[in-house]
Design a protein around this motif. Sequence first.
Motif, PDB file in Angstrom:
ATOM      1  N   ILE A   1      10.446 -23.658  49.410  1.00  0.00           N
ATOM      2  CA  ILE A   1       9.738 -23.291  48.173  1.00  0.00           C
ATOM      3  C   ILE A   1       8.657 -22.258  48.473  1.00  0.00           C
ATOM      4  O   ILE A   1       8.531 -21.250  47.776  1.00  0.00           O
ATOM      5  N   VAL A   2       7.886 -22.501  49.512  1.00  0.00           N
ATOM      6  CA  VAL A   2       6.817 -21.567  49.884  1.00  0.00           C
ATOM      7  C   VAL A   2       7.405 -20.211  50.289  1.00  0.00           C
ATOM      8  O   VAL A   2       6.949 -19.160  49.813  1.00  0.00           O
TER       9      VAL A   2
ATOM     10  N   THR B   1      10.309 -18.937  49.525  1.00  0.00           N
ATOM     11  CA  THR B   1      10.953 -18.279  48.377  1.00  0.00           C
ATOM     12  C   THR B   1       9.917 -17.638  47.473  1.00  0.00           C
ATOM     13  O   THR B   1      10.164 -16.567  46.908  1.00  0.00           O
ATOM     14  N   PHE B   2       8.754 -18.244  47.349  1.00  0.00           N
ATOM     15  CA  PHE B   2       7.669 -17.632  46.575  1.00  0.00           C
ATOM     16  C   PHE B   2       7.338 -16.252  47.144  1.00  0.00           C
ATOM     17  O   PHE B   2       7.208 -15.271  46.412  1.00  0.00           O
TER      18      PHE B   2
ATOM     19  N   VAL C   1      10.116 -13.773  46.421  1.00  0.00           N
ATOM     20  CA  VAL C   1       9.996 -13.273  45.039  1.00  0.00           C
ATOM     21  C   VAL C   1       8.940 -12.174  44.969  1.00  0.00           C
ATOM     22  O   VAL C   1       9.166 -11.115  44.368  1.00  0.00           O
TER      23      VAL C   1
ATOM     24  N   PHE D   1      13.588 -15.924  41.629  1.00  0.00           N
ATOM     25  CA  PHE D   1      12.717 -16.801  40.844  1.00  0.00           C
ATOM     26  C   PHE D   1      13.516 -17.980  40.280  1.00  0.00           C
ATOM     27  O   PHE D   1      13.051 -19.126  40.304  1.00  0.00           O
TER      28      PHE D   1
ATOM     29  N   TRP E   1      14.103 -20.274  43.017  1.00  0.00           N
ATOM     30  CA  TRP E   1      12.843 -20.965  43.316  1.00  0.00           C
ATOM     31  C   TRP E   1      12.670 -22.157  42.374  1.00  0.00           C
ATOM     32  O   TRP E   1      12.295 -23.246  42.816  1.00  0.00           O
TER      33      TRP E   1
END
Length: 172
Positions: free
Chosen positions: A129-130, A132-133, A136, A151, A154
Amino acid sequence: MKKCSLKNKLLCEMSSFNLKTVVLCAILCLVLGIISGFVSGGFDLYSNLCLPQAAPPAFVFPIIWSILYVLIGAATGIIISNRDKCFKVSKSRGLLYFGVMFLLNLLWSPIFFGAELFFVALVVLVAMIVLTFFVVLCYSNISFISALIMFIYWLWLFFAAYLNLAIIFLNS
């Protein structure tokens, strides 16, 4: 100064990438994702777990993950095929974050299904998650389409983390 419409920006962006690269990356991500699924030892475990009410049936996951692998591969192919030197830093950082995130993604199924290490799998998901942020953010400097796809991915990761966390609590 005249503003370009979103439609015109998307059409311009779609005409600027190398379709072969996009397709190749999409296929590569899909194939690696399928291999990861097979290495995990099957998904019989899922049907034997206590699941939260929001958990979809098991047959949904291979469909969704296949779509996601194709999409994130295509998104990354768009970034790889961008030759604008102005985006060199965003491109290299984004691809680095993507590479680490994708490696963790491939490890998640064997950790969760194969080793049944649910907490470790949750930690992997949080790291994904981190990362992928940041993917993005980097991709958004280069391609609206790629950033939008990542996104959406995510958001799916948040749902996957919810399911993973619920499985930990319901099965301990």
